[in-house]
Each structure stands twice: as C-alpha cells, then as structure tokens.
Write a protein that holds these residues in place. Structure first.
Motif, PDB file in Angstrom:
ATOM      1  N   THR A  20       0.509  -1.077  -0.572  1.00  7.02           N
ATOM      2  CA  THR A  20       0.145  -0.001   0.030  1.00  7.02           C
ATOM      3  C   THR A  20       0.958   1.208  -0.596  1.00  7.02           C
ATOM      4  OG1 THR A  20       0.316   0.267   2.354  1.00  7.02           O
ATOM      5  CG2 THR A  20      -1.834  -0.982   1.227  1.00  7.02           C
ATOM      6  N   SER A  22       0.624   5.863   0.249  1.00  4.73           N
ATOM      7  CA  SER A  22      -0.081   7.213   0.172  1.00  4.73           C
ATOM      8  C   SER A  22      -0.083   7.919  -0.652  1.00  4.73           C
ATOM      9  CB  SER A  22      -0.353   7.663   2.013  1.00  4.73           C
ATOM     10  OG  SER A  22      -0.805   7.166   2.888  1.00  4.73           O
ATOM     11  N   ASP A  39      -2.696  13.435   3.439  1.00  2.00           N
ATOM     12  CA  ASP A  39      -2.477  12.078   2.566  1.00  2.00           C
ATOM     13  C   ASP A  39      -3.423  10.971   2.758  1.00  2.00           C
ATOM     14  OD1 ASP A  39       0.938  12.891   2.228  1.00  2.00           O
ATOM     15  OD2 ASP A  39       1.362  12.178   4.277  1.00  2.00           O
ATOM     16  N   ALA A  40      -3.315  10.482   1.755  1.00  2.00           N
ATOM     17  CA  ALA A  40      -4.693   9.364   1.416  1.00  2.00           C
ATOM     18  C   ALA A  40      -4.237   8.339   1.306  1.00  2.00           C
ATOM     19  CB  ALA A  40      -5.409  10.085   0.617  1.00  2.00           C
ATOM     20  N   LEU A  41      -4.963   7.076   1.627  1.00  2.00           N
ATOM     21  CA  LEU A  41      -4.352   5.921   1.189  1.00  2.00           C
ATOM     22  C   LEU A  41      -4.748   5.600  -0.222  1.00  2.00           C
ATOM     23  CD1 LEU A  41      -3.513   2.847   1.966  1.00  2.00           C
ATOM     24  CD2 LEU A  41      -5.878   2.122   3.048  1.00  2.00           C
ATOM     25  N   VAL A 104     -10.895   7.855  11.324  1.00  2.00           N
ATOM     26  CA  VAL A 104     -10.397   7.075   9.905  1.00  2.00           C
ATOM     27  C   VAL A 104      -9.667   7.835   9.423  1.00  2.00           C
ATOM     28  CG1 VAL A 104     -12.254   8.216   8.344  1.00  2.00           C
ATOM     29  CG2 VAL A 104     -12.066   6.085   7.952  1.00  2.00           C
ATOM     30  N   ARG A 105      -8.955   6.087   8.222  1.00  2.00           N
ATOM     31  CA  ARG A 105      -7.699   7.345   7.864  1.00  2.00           C
ATOM     32  C   ARG A 105      -7.921   7.134   6.102  1.00  2.00           C
ATOM     33  NH1 ARG A 105      -2.573   3.178   5.602  1.00  2.00           N
ATOM     34  NH2 ARG A 105      -1.266   5.116   4.684  1.00  2.00           N
ATOM     35  N   ALA A 106      -7.810   8.949   5.793  1.00  2.00           N
ATOM     36  CA  ALA A 106      -8.774   9.221   4.711  1.00  2.00           C
ATOM     37  C   ALA A 106      -8.079   8.195   3.421  1.00  2.00           C
ATOM     38  CB  ALA A 106      -7.390  10.617   4.086  1.00  2.00           C
ATOM     39  N   THR A 107      -8.842   8.627   2.696  1.00  2.00           N
ATOM     40  CA  THR A 107      -8.245   7.237   1.519  1.00  2.00           C
ATOM     41  C   THR A 107      -8.911   8.028   0.419  1.00  2.00           C
ATOM     42  OG1 THR A 107      -9.202   5.308   3.260  1.00  2.00           O
ATOM     43  CG2 THR A 107      -9.090   4.945   0.746  1.00  2.00           C
TER      44      THR A 107
END
Length: 135
Positions: A20, A22, A39-41, A104-107
C-alpha cells in the motif's frame, strides 16, 4: 519486508499481497474555495474518497445525502456525502466525498483516480497517467 501470501479460496491458488502507499490529496469546497490537504491511502477497492468528517466540516462542507458502503467485512455502513473537488498529482476532479468517522484513514477511491486519468503503478508504488477509454 516480504509480506506473507494469502490463500484465495475462490480460485484455490496462492496470491501475493500488494503493498500500500499514500499520496497527498487536496479536497476543496467548491462554493468557498476552502481546502484541506491530507495524506490518503490509495485504494482501488474503495469507490469514493473518504476523510474524517471533522476535516470536511473544517472546510465548510455540509452533507447533502447518504450512501451505504461495504467496508470489506460483510457489514453495511451508511455514510454522509458532499460534493467537492479533489486534486491529486496536479489533476482535479469534482466528486462525491464521504464523511468518515473520526480516526478513519483518509482514502483515495477509484472514482477520483478514473476521473483524473490516473492509475496505480504497483511496482514503484505510485500513480501514473492512464490511457482512458472512449467508447
């Protein structure tokens, strides 16, 4: 670090786990011009782009609808949506963004990738221009 292969019961063969990565994205409120960069996954399995709700509220976005999502574990969760511009790698697209729970992780989802003409180059963990289809 080498990742352990997963067993795929659907096709009964071993597959390697992809890594993965980002990228920085900027989400902009179209009405006000206010923006936030995170920073988004990069997740080609995610449909829409999701950020913690507080980040979207900070730039003045208000939810205009709701949509059900499957987080990958069989459950359905309903998230609120707003329309915004998302910029990644210098390319901008108008899109729906989802208000995620805090933490939540930015995606970055596939809708923005396709709308901006970008695709994942998995060997070097980066986004590259895609050849778009016109059919």
């Amino acid at each position: 670090k080498r990742m352990r292969p997963l067993e795929n019961p659907l096709i009964n063969r071993r597959i390697k786990t992809l890594g993965t990565f980002s990228v920085p994205i900027t989400v902009t409120n179209i009405a006000t011009g206010a923006s936030v960069t995170v920073d988004a996954l990069v997740d080609t399995g995610a449909t829409l782009t999701i950020l913690p709700a507080s980040k979207l509220h900070d730039i003045g976005l208000t939810p205009k609808g709701r949509q059900a999502f499957e987080p990958g574990d069989g459950r359905l969760v309903e998230l609120r949506l707003a329309t915004a511009e998302v910029t990644v790698e210098g390319q901008t697209a108008g899109t729906s963004v989802a208000f995620g729970p805090e933490g939540v992780r930015a995606t970055l989802g596939v809708v923005v990738l396709e709308s901006t003409g970008l695709t994942v180059e998995p060997k070097h963990y980066r986004l590259v221009p895609a050849n778009l289809l016109l059919m």
